[in-house]
Scaffold this active site. Structure first.
Site, PDB file in Angstrom:
ATOM      1  CE  LYS A  53      -3.807  -2.115   2.184  1.00 47.48           C
ATOM      2  NZ  LYS A  53      -4.534  -2.747   3.802  1.00 47.48           N
ATOM      3  CD  GLN A  97      -3.247  -4.149   6.678  1.00 39.33           C
ATOM      4  OE1 GLN A  97      -3.070  -3.656   6.214  1.00 39.33           O
ATOM      5  NE2 GLN A  97      -3.960  -5.418   6.299  1.00 39.33           N
ATOM      6  CG  ASP A 120      -9.257   0.395   4.713  1.00 40.64           C
ATOM      7  OD1 ASP A 120      -9.491  -0.214   3.560  1.00 40.64           O
ATOM      8  OD2 ASP A 120      -8.740   0.083   6.035  1.00 40.64           O
TER       9      ASP A 120
END
Ligand code: NAD
Length: 289
Positions: A53, A97, A120
């Site tokens: 990422k 994460q 997200d």
């Protein structure tokens, strides 16, 4: 022969568009979008995902602020870091994460993120916006699934879609996006009866079960489109490990189009994370209409 939908190529297009958006923002006097990434612990798979990422952010001109915290970091410290990023105008997106270590309540952590920075799309406010069709930030994998589908389908109205898996990160949000396009969506899961029969009625199958080669050729009607979200690590007879999806793609010649694993949904997820970050940055600007 089914068309193989090339997720890598499509992701490259999304990344190119994103990089151009970033360049335009900066040329217009704006600041570069900033993404804060929080990784707690050293789960090897998470390390790989975060590394990818951050590398893609750099390529697109997005500033990435990486925070790697030890596995025993107290929950309060993670929450305090999120508060700090929520208040920081240089941070437009915040990504925690997953999975988090067991002593940290993931729901509490995700709820702490400012919904406007929740790239997200897991915050309840964004989940609510998605299910009411009122904007918000959409989770990256479902967004990627829709772009893959858009490359082979113009009009979803009335199409029968079977989604396999009802998770909050894939199955449910992708179902909401397909409903918004006026498809008839059936969401299935481990307790669904006669799943092969249900799947056989589908014009589109989105498989997100995490069950290796669950979807066999006889589950798929001729001309259907099959999106394989699953990522399963299997070990061959010779001891080598490889990634396979939820669909037995080699049995799907009669489908219209299928996504490969790897090289299908996976690359789209990261590309959509970056495009979500740029969207969040644009929305934070006073010029945003
Ligand atoms: P999850 O474990 O949270 O949910 C799995 C869902 O599938 C559940 O609803 C379960 O009931 C259903 N299911 C499991 N086995 C089934 C079976 N045999 N028949 C019918 N339904 C079954 O999983 P998740 O987080 O949604 O992930 C699903 C898969 O997608 C995993 O392989 C994961 O690695 C992959 N994934 C890929 C990406 C990507 O970027 N490509 C992103 C997220 C998840």
């Amino acid at each position: 022969m089914a068309q193989i939908i090339d997720g890598k190529a499509l992701a490259a297009q999304v990344l190119e568009r994103t990089a151009k958006d970033v360049a335009d923002m900066i040329a217009g006097g704006g600041v570069a979008p900033g993404l804060a990434v929080i990784l707690v612990g050293n789960d090897p798979a998470s390390e790989v995902y975060v590394g990818r990422k951050i590398a893609q952010c750099r390529k697109a001109g997005i500033l990435s602020l990486e925070h790697r915290l030890p596995a025993d970091t107290p929950q309060a410290d993670v929450l305090a870091l999120i508060d700090q990023f929520n208040a920081d105008p240089a941070v437009h997106g915040i990504l925690v994460q997953l999975p988090l270590p067991k002593h940290i309540n993931a729901a509490l952590v995700l709820d702490r993120i400012d919904p406007a920075k929740d790239v997200d799309g897991f915050h309840p406010v964004n989940v609510g916006r998605l299910s009411t069709g009122t904007g918000g930030l959409v989770p990256c994998t479902p967004l990627g699934v829709m772009l893959l589908l858009d490359s082979v389908i113009d009009d979803y109205r009335g199409l029968n879609v079977v989604v396999i898996g009802k998770s909050n990160i894939v199955g449910k949000p992708v179902s909401m996006l397909l409903l918004e396009r006026e498809a008839t969506v059936t969401v299935t899961h481990i307790e669904t009866r006669d799943l092969p029969d249900v799947a056989r009625k589908a014009d589109i199958i989105v498989a997100a079960a995490g069950a290796p080669h669950l979807v066999r050729g006889y589950w798929v009607k001729p001309g259907a489109v099959v999106i394989d979200v699953g990522i399963n690590r299997v070990t061959d007879h010779d001891g080598k490990t490889r990634l396979i999806g939820d669909c037995a793609t080699h049995e799907l010649d009669h489908a219209k189009a299928v996504t490969p694993v790897p090289g299908g949904v996976g690359p789209m997820t990261i590309a959509c994370l970056l495009s979500n970050t740029v969207l969040a940055a644009k929305r934070s600007s006073p010029d945003f209409q």
